[in-house]
Design a protein around this motif. Structure first.
Motif: not given
Length: 109
Positions: A39-61
């Motif tokens: 998610x961190x990589x993709x936000x930096x790569x695609x620069x979305x206007x909106x991030x729909x983000x779950x809190x219970x995620x693997x690797x980084x919550x």
């Protein structure tokens, strides 16, 4: 056009959300991923206007994703099964604009 990145470790739910949003006028799903690191990589790569983000995620919550992207965050809508007020408040303090507790109707999005 509003670009949206969907991040949820539930593959079925993230697919349903992405499909629903793709059918909406003026919304483009620019990515779907299932863990916080990606998610961190993709936000930096695609620069979305909106991030729909779950809190219970693997690797980084989700809270760690918000920390990692501090200063780079798009608008963030947290979608989570965590209904504890302290966790939701922490998400808001870390940059989320709104928290939506699962389950929810897709029309609410």
């Amino acid at each position: 056009m509003i670009s949206v990145l969907v991040v949820d470790d539930n593959l079925e739910l993230s697919g349903i959300i992405a499909k629903y949003l793709s059918m909406q006028k003026d919304i483009e799903v620019c990515g779907v991923c299932y863990d916080g690191k990606r998610a961190v990589d993709l936000v930096r790569e695609v620069r979305p206007d909106l991030l729909l983000l779950d809190l219970g995620l693997p690797l980084l919550d989700g809270l760690e994703v918000l920390d990692a992207l501090r200063g780079e965050l798009p608008k963030v809508l947290v979608i989570t099964a965590f209904s504890r007020q302290d966790i939701l408040q922490r998400a808001m303090q870390k940059g989320a604009s709104y928290c939506l507790v699962k389950p929810f109707y897709l029309s609410v999005l």
